[in-house]
Design a protein around this motif. Structure first.
Motif, PDB file in Angstrom:
ATOM      1  N   PHE A 158       0.853  -1.197   0.000  1.00 45.38           N
ATOM      2  CA  PHE A 158       0.000   0.000   0.000  1.00 45.38           C
ATOM      3  C   PHE A 158       0.885   1.241   0.000  1.00 45.38           C
ATOM      4  O   PHE A 158       2.108   1.152   0.204  1.00 45.38           O
ATOM      5  CB  PHE A 158      -0.924   0.003   1.221  1.00 45.38           C
ATOM      6  N   ASN A 159       0.264   2.411  -0.213  1.00 48.22           N
ATOM      7  CA  ASN A 159       1.082   3.622  -0.316  1.00 48.22           C
ATOM      8  C   ASN A 159       0.662   4.761   0.612  1.00 48.22           C
ATOM      9  O   ASN A 159       1.264   5.827   0.576  1.00 48.22           O
ATOM     10  CB  ASN A 159       1.097   4.142  -1.757  1.00 48.22           C
ATOM     11  N   GLU A 160      -0.368   4.573   1.434  1.00 46.57           N
ATOM     12  CA  GLU A 160      -0.848   5.706   2.228  1.00 46.57           C
ATOM     13  C   GLU A 160      -1.478   5.215   3.530  1.00 46.57           C
ATOM     14  O   GLU A 160      -2.131   4.172   3.565  1.00 46.57           O
ATOM     15  CB  GLU A 160      -1.869   6.510   1.423  1.00 46.57           C
ATOM     16  N   PHE A 161      -1.277   6.009   4.595  1.00 43.84           N
ATOM     17  CA  PHE A 161      -1.923   5.760   5.870  1.00 43.84           C
ATOM     18  C   PHE A 161      -3.007   6.817   6.078  1.00 43.84           C
ATOM     19  O   PHE A 161      -2.737   8.015   5.952  1.00 43.84           O
ATOM     20  CB  PHE A 161      -0.922   5.876   7.033  1.00 43.84           C
ATOM     21  N   PHE A 162      -4.228   6.378   6.392  1.00 45.94           N
ATOM     22  CA  PHE A 162      -5.298   7.300   6.763  1.00 45.94           C
ATOM     23  C   PHE A 162      -5.461   7.231   8.277  1.00 45.94           C
ATOM     24  O   PHE A 162      -5.471   6.151   8.861  1.00 45.94           O
ATOM     25  CB  PHE A 162      -6.620   6.923   6.091  1.00 45.94           C
ATOM     26  N   LYS A 163      -5.601   8.388   8.909  1.00 46.24           N
ATOM     27  CA  LYS A 163      -5.733   8.436  10.357  1.00 46.24           C
ATOM     28  C   LYS A 163      -7.126   8.006  10.785  1.00 46.24           C
ATOM     29  O   LYS A 163      -8.124   8.463  10.242  1.00 46.24           O
ATOM     30  CB  LYS A 163      -5.446   9.851  10.868  1.00 46.24           C
ATOM     31  N   GLY A 164      -7.202   7.131  11.794  1.00 47.40           N
ATOM     32  CA  GLY A 164      -8.485   6.718  12.349  1.00 47.40           C
ATOM     33  C   GLY A 164      -8.901   7.608  13.500  1.00 47.40           C
ATOM     34  O   GLY A 164      -8.222   8.585  13.847  1.00 47.40           O
ATOM     35  N   SER A 165     -10.013   7.264  14.136  1.00 49.12           N
ATOM     36  CA  SER A 165     -10.533   8.066  15.247  1.00 49.12           C
ATOM     37  C   SER A 165      -9.803   7.814  16.555  1.00 49.12           C
ATOM     38  O   SER A 165      -9.933   8.591  17.506  1.00 49.12           O
ATOM     39  CB  SER A 165     -12.027   7.787  15.448  1.00 49.12           C
TER      40      SER A 165
END
Length: 384
Positions: A158-165
């Motif tokens: 994968f190429n990206e981290f999305f921030k969770g809550s």
């Protein structure tokens, strides 16, 4: 090569022997958030993978996952076999067409023939050979190719981290009862407590016909927004019109807000105890309005006999609360111009620092238990 969404949890990793229970609650909450969307959720060594979903649903899934407490981060990528050719094919798919890049590898499978640095170097070299418009920059790359080599013979690319809550899964820290108005503050307070793992039910007090039905609908809409973070909520609606009328008739009007708050807290505690809630939550912030002084809070707290009262916004200023309200999606609904019950019979000069003895003296003019019983008879419950 299968498209997957990779989920990493937050504070659950700090748990010991009971971690499995937290993980199970976490998985159930994710399932609830994705209800109606075809998918499968599988656990893999501290990771959760969402698989077998339609690619057109990717954005909807991501938006729903952003509201699930307990998620540290998530990524969209591919699951492939632990084979360099398959990993390279996936890396090409998540690579940008141009710009600088680097490859980072996490190798959980220590038996794999190459170590992390060797995997990164080989995949990076293949990418450079396949696309002359990209260059390596290990210090400040435009994008990063992440390779996560798992112990089960698969690799995640994968190429990206999305921030969770962040926070803890709802349902792992008990249950609370939120006093929700139509304003900005209380939904934010409920959201903050839910983030610590508490289920949140709500109670709303209205003054129909002095306030219109649109004010009630506004609160229902706010509770629905909050319920998208709390895996559902129960909204209890109570009329306090008769209580306000009696206070207006028999008591010093300057004590209207103080006395009404005491009734609200008594009623909220009774309903909370019946529903199994373990605490009350309010959106009060010190000195924000006349009733939110230490003396005012002491007055309302003194009638709560069993449960603790949590005020997560106590040290926040209004701008900070508004910022959080915007972030969780309640602000635009909260500022709709429909008045709540606290604006009815509002005195010109409300008591800001009430002495408890004076408050009790005023309250002695009222038949408190009869008024509470009448209010309880008006109870309406909505499952959202």
């Amino acid at each position: 090569m299968e498209k997957v969404i990779i989920i990493r949890y937050a504070e659950i990793h700090l748990k010991g022997k009971n971690r499995g229970w937290f993980e199970r609650v976490f998985a159930v909450n994710m399932e609830k958030s994705l209800k109606g969307i075809r998918h499968e959720i599988h656990r893999s060594s501290g990771r959760y993978l969402i698989e077998n979903f339609n690619s057109v649903d990717t954005e909807v899934i991501l938006e729903r996952l952003k509201r699930v407490f307990g998620i540290h981060s998530f990524s969209v990528g591919f699951k492939v076999g632990a084979d360099m050719d398959e990993i390279f094919t996936a890396a090409k798919d998540v690579s940008f067409d141009s710009g600088t890049f680097k490859v980072e590898t996490h190798r959980a499978d220590k038996k794999f023939r190459l170590n992390s640095m060797q995997i990164s170097a080989e995949i990076g070299g293949r990418l450079l050979d396949s696309n002359k418009n990209i260059k390596v920059d290990v210090h400040n790359p435009k994008f990063i190719i992440n390779i996560d080599l798992r112990e089960n013979g698969t690799a995640l690319v994968f190429n990206e981290f999305f921030k969770g809550s962040g926070g803890m899964p709802v349902g792992t820290a008990g249950k609370a009862m939120l006093l929700i108005s139509g304003g900005i503050d209380s939904p934010v307070a409920g959201h903050m407590i839910a983030k610590r793992g508490m289920c949140v039910d709500c109670i709303h007090f209205h003054s129909y016909p002095y306030t219109n039905m649109q004010a009630k609908e506004k609160v229902i809409d706010l509770a629905k927004i909050l319920s998208s973070y709390t895996c559902g909520t129960k909204l209890n609606i109570i009329s306090v019109t008769h209580i306000q009328e009696e206070i207006h008739k028999k008591c010093n009007g300057d004590y209207m807000v103080t006395l009404l708050r005491r009734f609200m807290m008594r009623i909220a505690e009774r309903i909370a105890l019946k529903s199994g809630a373990q605490c009350l939550i309010t959106g009060e912030s010190i000195a924000q309005v006349a009733s939110q002084t230490v003396e005012g809070i002491t007055s309302s707290n003194s009638v709560v006999k069993t449960l603790p009262v949590m005020r997560p916004l106590c040290g926040f200023d209004k701008d900070e609360i508004i910022e959080r309200s915007r972030a969780i999606g309640t602000y635009e609904k909260s500022i709709e111009p429909y008045e709540d019950c606290c604006t009815v019979f509002l005195p010109k000069h409300p008591i800001t620092r009430p002495k408890l003895a004076d408050v009790i003296e005023e309250e002695n003019e009222l038949d408190v238990e009869a008024l509470i019983d009448e209010a309880m008879a008006s109870l309406e419950v909505l499952n959202l």
